[in-house]
Design an enzyme around this catalytic site. Sequence first.
Site, short mmCIF file in Angstrom:
data_model
loop_
_atom_site.label_atom_id
_atom_site.label_comp_id
_atom_site.label_asym_id
_atom_site.label_seq_id
_atom_site.Cartn_x
_atom_site.Cartn_y
_atom_site.Cartn_z
N GLU A 104 -9.70 -26.44 19.86
CA GLU A 104 -8.47 -25.92 19.20
C GLU A 104 -8.11 -24.65 19.36
O GLU A 104 -9.12 -23.70 19.15
CB GLU A 104 -8.29 -26.29 17.53
CG GLU A 104 -6.94 -26.24 16.89
CD GLU A 104 -7.28 -26.88 15.37
OE1 GLU A 104 -7.78 -27.95 15.30
OE2 GLU A 104 -6.74 -26.03 14.39
N ASP A 106 -5.41 -21.93 17.83
CA ASP A 106 -4.52 -21.85 16.48
C ASP A 106 -3.48 -20.38 16.29
O ASP A 106 -4.23 -19.41 16.45
CB ASP A 106 -5.32 -21.82 15.14
CG ASP A 106 -5.82 -23.20 14.87
OD1 ASP A 106 -5.45 -24.19 15.46
OD2 ASP A 106 -6.79 -23.29 14.06
N GLU A 108 -1.46 -19.47 13.02
CA GLU A 108 -0.68 -19.90 11.85
C GLU A 108 0.11 -18.84 11.15
O GLU A 108 -0.58 -17.79 11.21
CB GLU A 108 -1.98 -20.38 10.94
CG GLU A 108 -2.44 -21.77 11.37
CD GLU A 108 -3.41 -22.43 10.22
OE1 GLU A 108 -3.40 -23.56 10.03
OE2 GLU A 108 -4.33 -21.57 9.70
N HIS A 121 -2.33 -15.67 11.45
CA HIS A 121 -3.59 -16.16 11.46
C HIS A 121 -4.10 -16.86 12.53
O HIS A 121 -3.24 -17.68 13.22
CB HIS A 121 -4.01 -17.10 10.12
CG HIS A 121 -5.30 -17.58 10.08
ND1 HIS A 121 -6.17 -17.12 9.23
CD2 HIS A 121 -5.75 -18.66 10.87
CE1 HIS A 121 -7.34 -18.15 9.21
NE2 HIS A 121 -7.12 -18.88 10.12
N THR A 122 -5.13 -16.23 13.37
CA THR A 122 -5.76 -16.99 14.38
C THR A 122 -6.91 -17.54 14.57
O THR A 122 -7.85 -16.93 13.72
CB THR A 122 -5.47 -16.11 15.69
OG1 THR A 122 -6.43 -15.07 15.78
CG2 THR A 122 -3.98 -15.25 15.94
N GLY A 202 -5.01 -15.65 -1.49
CA GLY A 202 -6.16 -16.58 -1.84
C GLY A 202 -5.65 -17.84 -2.81
O GLY A 202 -6.45 -18.19 -3.50
N ARG A 285 -20.21 -12.12 5.46
CA ARG A 285 -19.96 -13.42 5.84
C ARG A 285 -21.14 -14.03 6.65
O ARG A 285 -21.59 -15.04 6.77
CB ARG A 285 -18.73 -13.72 6.40
CG ARG A 285 -18.42 -15.26 6.86
CD ARG A 285 -16.95 -15.46 7.40
NE ARG A 285 -16.74 -16.64 7.84
CZ ARG A 285 -15.67 -16.86 8.56
NH1 ARG A 285 -14.88 -15.87 8.77
NH2 ARG A 285 -15.25 -18.14 8.93
#
Length: 297
Positions: A104, A106, A108, A121-122, A202, A285
């Site tokens: 995919e 993306d 967005e 947003h990618t 969020g 993260r």
Amino acid sequence: MTSLHSTCSTITILYALVLASSMAASAGNYYQDFDITWGDGRAKILNNGELLTLSLDKASGSGFQSKSEYLFGKIDMQLKLVPGNSAGTVTAYYLSSKGSNWDEIDFEFLGNLSGDPYILHTNVFSQGKGNREQQFYLWFDPTADFHTYSILWNPQRIIFSVDGTPTREFKNMESKGVPFPKEQPMRIYSSLWNADDWATRGGLVKTDWSQAPFTASYRNFNANACVNSSASASASGSGTSSSCTSNSASSNAWFSQQLDSTSQDRLRWVQKNYMIYSYCTDTKRFPQGLPPECQTS
């Protein structure tokens, strides 16, 4: 380390897939190139197929998908996003294959309160694994007019561009063990939907349904791409197409395109001034270490 046998196998599979495709370079007609897939009439094709609109209200969003599947190509779409208070809404425009190990690519667009910027947003998924998000503000109002959002996908790289300005490059780093989308044909999908549980701050800002219906508009779709013949056989085609062999593909600049020095400068400008998140800098993260493609990009 990739063995000679696996390398040869990969090349053989790739060549076979490309041979099973046909080249298409066409300015799109939405009746001809896309199917509306959901929304109970909220998606509309207008102006003799030159314009498509998606709408969202409290009951439902809407979406469409391409009739054809593509294995590499340059895809352009002009979008005008939901104006005003678009908080909680997401307009998605992406390429995707099917199955549990899907690929995919993306775009967005995350809505926001009136006067606050949209977030672009990618993400890139390969073999079912994503978590490669980068996010940007745009340097213009994407609701005031149409702008061109492009995905260039060839065997060496994926380049996301906005009005011809590159915003992100994802290189093929299979040599470092990073999967790259190159064997699964993908359809184009787009949808407008409610995601107020996460889309804006969020999930703190919810969708204001008194502003509904929310509408996004599409025009000037163009695909210069290899079309997977098995998927496009039942689609209504137009014009002529040639066999998508390595020779014919190499005569199309996108198949081997890379960023020249000017485009690299523009990419650095976007990432310095407008990038607001990259997984490649998110050490919290990835406490065990950043993904391998981040360590060399």
